[in-house]
Motif scaffolding. Structure first.
Motif, PDB file in Angstrom:
ATOM      1  N   ASN A  85       0.799  -1.222   0.000  1.00 59.38           N
ATOM      2  CA  ASN A  85       0.000   0.000   0.000  1.00 59.38           C
ATOM      3  C   ASN A  85       0.834   1.275   0.000  1.00 59.38           C
ATOM      4  OD1 ASN A  85      -2.388  -1.533   0.168  1.00 59.38           O
ATOM      5  ND2 ASN A  85      -2.158  -1.715   2.407  1.00 59.38           N
ATOM      6  N   LEU A  86       2.146   1.140  -0.067  1.00 63.28           N
ATOM      7  CA  LEU A  86       3.014   2.315  -0.027  1.00 63.28           C
ATOM      8  C   LEU A  86       2.998   3.054  -1.350  1.00 63.28           C
ATOM      9  CD1 LEU A  86       6.107   0.788   1.826  1.00 63.28           C
ATOM     10  CD2 LEU A  86       4.313   2.227   2.797  1.00 63.28           C
ATOM     11  N   SER A  87       3.211   4.360  -1.269  1.00 61.92           N
ATOM     12  CA  SER A  87       3.229   5.189  -2.473  1.00 61.92           C
ATOM     13  C   SER A  87       4.513   4.942  -3.263  1.00 61.92           C
ATOM     14  CB  SER A  87       3.142   6.662  -2.087  1.00 61.92           C
ATOM     15  OG  SER A  87       4.317   7.050  -1.382  1.00 61.92           O
ATOM     16  N   GLU A  88       4.514   5.414  -4.493  1.00 62.28           N
ATOM     17  CA  GLU A  88       5.685   5.234  -5.354  1.00 62.28           C
ATOM     18  C   GLU A  88       6.916   5.954  -4.784  1.00 62.28           C
ATOM     19  OE1 GLU A  88       7.083   6.246  -9.946  1.00 62.28           O
ATOM     20  OE2 GLU A  88       4.951   6.352  -9.388  1.00 62.28           O
ATOM     21  N   THR A  89       6.683   7.140  -4.197  1.00 58.34           N
ATOM     22  CA  THR A  89       7.797   7.898  -3.596  1.00 58.34           C
ATOM     23  C   THR A  89       8.406   7.139  -2.428  1.00 58.34           C
ATOM     24  OG1 THR A  89       6.733   9.977  -4.215  1.00 58.34           O
ATOM     25  CG2 THR A  89       8.447  10.075  -2.528  1.00 58.34           C
ATOM     26  N   THR A  90       7.530   6.570  -1.586  1.00 61.89           N
ATOM     27  CA  THR A  90       8.014   5.811  -0.440  1.00 61.89           C
ATOM     28  C   THR A  90       8.754   4.563  -0.870  1.00 61.89           C
ATOM     29  OG1 THR A  90       6.115   6.602   0.843  1.00 61.89           O
ATOM     30  CG2 THR A  90       7.339   4.727   1.738  1.00 61.89           C
ATOM     31  N   LEU A  91       8.241   3.884  -1.907  1.00 61.35           N
ATOM     32  CA  LEU A  91       8.930   2.696  -2.417  1.00 61.35           C
ATOM     33  C   LEU A  91      10.313   3.044  -2.945  1.00 61.35           C
ATOM     34  CD1 LEU A  91       6.040   0.789  -4.261  1.00 61.35           C
ATOM     35  CD2 LEU A  91       7.325   0.016  -2.248  1.00 61.35           C
ATOM     36  N   ARG A  92      10.398   4.177  -3.656  1.00 57.76           N
ATOM     37  CA  ARG A  92      11.698   4.609  -4.167  1.00 57.76           C
ATOM     38  C   ARG A  92      12.660   4.892  -3.014  1.00 57.76           C
ATOM     39  NH1 ARG A  92       9.889   7.799  -7.809  1.00 57.76           N
ATOM     40  NH2 ARG A  92       9.912   9.729  -6.604  1.00 57.76           N
ATOM     41  N   LEU A  93      12.120   5.452  -1.931  1.00 55.20           N
ATOM     42  CA  LEU A  93      12.935   5.725  -0.752  1.00 55.20           C
ATOM     43  C   LEU A  93      13.422   4.427  -0.114  1.00 55.20           C
ATOM     44  CD1 LEU A  93      13.983   7.962   1.147  1.00 55.20           C
ATOM     45  CD2 LEU A  93      11.855   7.730   2.452  1.00 55.20           C
ATOM     46  N   LEU A  94      12.541   3.427  -0.088  1.00 54.07           N
ATOM     47  CA  LEU A  94      12.928   2.126   0.475  1.00 54.07           C
ATOM     48  C   LEU A  94      14.037   1.468  -0.345  1.00 54.07           C
ATOM     49  CD1 LEU A  94       9.456   0.601   1.476  1.00 54.07           C
ATOM     50  CD2 LEU A  94      11.242   1.476   2.995  1.00 54.07           C
ATOM     51  N   TYR A  95      13.954   1.602  -1.661  1.00 49.50           N
ATOM     52  CA  TYR A  95      15.009   1.040  -2.521  1.00 49.50           C
ATOM     53  C   TYR A  95      16.357   1.711  -2.232  1.00 49.50           C
ATOM     54  CZ  TYR A  95      11.247  -1.106  -5.249  1.00 49.50           C
ATOM     55  OH  TYR A  95      10.165  -1.840  -5.643  1.00 49.50           O
ATOM     56  N   LEU A  96      16.316   3.011  -2.003  1.00 48.90           N
ATOM     57  CA  LEU A  96      17.549   3.733  -1.664  1.00 48.90           C
ATOM     58  C   LEU A  96      18.105   3.257  -0.315  1.00 48.90           C
ATOM     59  CD1 LEU A  96      16.718   7.378  -2.779  1.00 48.90           C
ATOM     60  CD2 LEU A  96      18.493   5.914  -3.723  1.00 48.90           C
ATOM     61  N   TYR A  97      17.194   3.041   0.640  1.00 51.74           N
ATOM     62  CA  TYR A  97      17.622   2.526   1.943  1.00 51.74           C
ATOM     63  C   TYR A  97      18.286   1.153   1.793  1.00 51.74           C
ATOM     64  CZ  TYR A  97      15.050   6.174   4.504  1.00 51.74           C
ATOM     65  OH  TYR A  97      14.614   7.374   5.023  1.00 51.74           O
TER      66      TYR A  97
END
Length: 461
Positions: free
Chosen positions: A5-17
């Motif tokens: 349910n996470l937004s695309e911006t949050t998913l991109r942030l998770l990939y960076l993490y």
């Protein structure tokens, strides 16, 4: 909240993490490996700092993925872990900087006290303002602002320490590492400024490229650290090699004087002694002293070859041969061997005269030493060949030759193809080392009982 349910911006942030976690683990193993390999305490400490960084980012990733809209106990625990790991990374960074400067271990009691303080500060900063939604901005300032400020200050101090360090090689890698530390510090402090501005009521967004910059700076830290270590080890090895060369040269030079005295005494002894048995003993002493003198002479020759600076100049092969022949013409059996060389004005090459003389001296001396004087026409043939900028000097003889099984090892230090010979096993090793200084190579073809052919190959000559 589920990951789906996470937004695309949050998913991109998770990939960076996740990418940062991967880099943190890699840097942990890299710093740990070199810390153990080179026995540098500060590197092992910095390795632990990157392990703490990995835990910090992993905990932040968990909070972002699962507890972003929650104020549960689980979020408080994970947030405390993230906060403590962030502070712990800087503590280890600063401890490593201390060990770099002092070359001493940090006091254990003081470090334990710092860990306790770190835990309570982390716990307090997470619990404070966590009960109400109205205090979200103050909570944001205390948690995120403290992390970025502490990280920025810690990396700034470490960068300055590395930049001013004089205990290790001050090369390109050191400068890049210190600059990267300082840039990462500025990056963290700028993020802290964004947090403060947002808390003060003015909206300021974090630039989209921020995560990429983070990855880039962390990668540069790892690469520059390796460069710094390699440069430092090269400097240390060069210094050790120079000291060893000076020791060998000085020791070998000092040993030759008493050896010359012993040889003189054995010569006088043989003249004075009338008993055949006594003369036999003196002959044995003389033979062994001469062997020792040969070893020392070869060590001196190797040391001179390493110490001499390379000076490229035009060399006439005839002049080079004349110099080498003058040095070996009194060797045992040399007068019975004919030199087959046709002088030509075009036999000119560009190389270092002294290194080439060392090479020819050893090759011609070996050709004389291992010749077959019982045959009708013992000879040494020298040929000059040029192909554009490549010069080949061929030295051929019809001497005893070398067994095929021994050919791969003849250029190794102290290797002797036969125990019956009087050589030291250094001559061909010296040839190889001298040629390496002038970017030359050597090839050999030989047949036992027939003779040997050595081909010197010089590039850009």
């Amino acid at each position: 909240m589920g990951v789906a349910n996470l937004s695309e911006t949050t998913l991109r942030l998770l990939y960076l993490y996740l990418a940062e976690c991967t880099l943190g683990i890699i840097l942990f193993f890299v710093f740990r490996y070199f810390g153990i390999l080179y026995r540098r305490r500060f590197l092992y400490t910095w390795a632990l700092s990157w392990l703490a960084f990995t835990v910090y980012i992993a905990a932040t990733c968990v909070v972002t993925a699962f507890f972003m809209q929650s104020q549960s106990t689980a979020r408080l625990v994970v947030s405390t872990l993230a906060q403590m790991s962030c502070f712990l990374q800087i503590i280890w960074i600063l401890r490593g900087a201390y060990e770099l400067v002092t070359e001493k271990a940090f006091n254990r009691r003081k470090f334990k006290a710092l860990l306790i303080v770190c835990f309570f500060l982390s716990l307090i900063s997470v619990i404070a303002f966590s009960q109400t939604v109205e205090d979200s901005m103050l909570r944001y300032l205390l948690r995120v602002g403290s992390r970025t400020f502490v990280s920025g200050a810690g990396f700034m101090i470490a960068g300055i320490v590395v930049l001013q360090n004089k205990k290790f090689s001050r090369g390109f890698g050191q400068r890049i590492l210190s600059i990267t530390f300082i840039l990462y510090s500025i990056y963290q402090l700028y993020y802290c400024l964004i947090v403060i501005i947002n808390v003060c009521g003015t909206e300021m967004l974090v630039p989209n490229f921020y995560g990429v910059v983070d990855l880039l700076l962390i990668s540069m830290m790892g690469m520059s650290m390796i460069m710094w270590l390699l440069e430092d080890e090269r400097t240390r090895l060069d210094k050790a090699n120079k000291e060893l060369d000076r020791f060998l040269y000085s020791t070998s030079h000092d040993l030759r004087a008493p050896i010359a005295s012993i040889l003189g005494l054995t010569y006088l002894g043989k003249m004075e002694f009338e008993e055949e048995r006594a003369r036999t003993f003196m002959d044995m002493i003389e033979a062994r002293v001469k062997k020792l003198d040969m070893v020392i002479s070869d060590i001196l020759s190797l040391s001179r070859s390493k110490k001499m600076d390379v000076k490229i100049e035009k060399i006439n092969l005839k002049d080079l041969l004349d110099n080498s022949i003058a040095d070996i013409k009194f060797n045992k059996g040399a007068s019975a061997i004919s030199l087959d060389y046709t002088n030509d004005p075009s036999h000119i090459l560009a190389s270092d005269f002294n290194q080439m003389k060392i090479v020819l001296n050893n090759l011609l001396a070996n050709a004389v030493k291992y010749h077959n004087l019982d045959q009708p026409n013992p000879f040494i043939r020298v040929l000059f060949q040029r192909e554009n900028d490549v010069v080949k000097i061929v030295i051929q003889d019809n001497g005893k030759g070398i067994a095929e099984a021994n050919l791969p090892k003849i250029f190794e230090m102290f290797y002797r193809a036969s125990l019956d010979t009087e050589g030291t096993g250094l001559g061909l090793y010296i040839v190889k080392e001298a040629l390496s200084k002038i970017h030359g190579t050597i090839e050999v073809k030989s047949e036992l009982g027939t003779g040997s052919t050595f081909t010197i190959i010089l590039e850009n000559a």
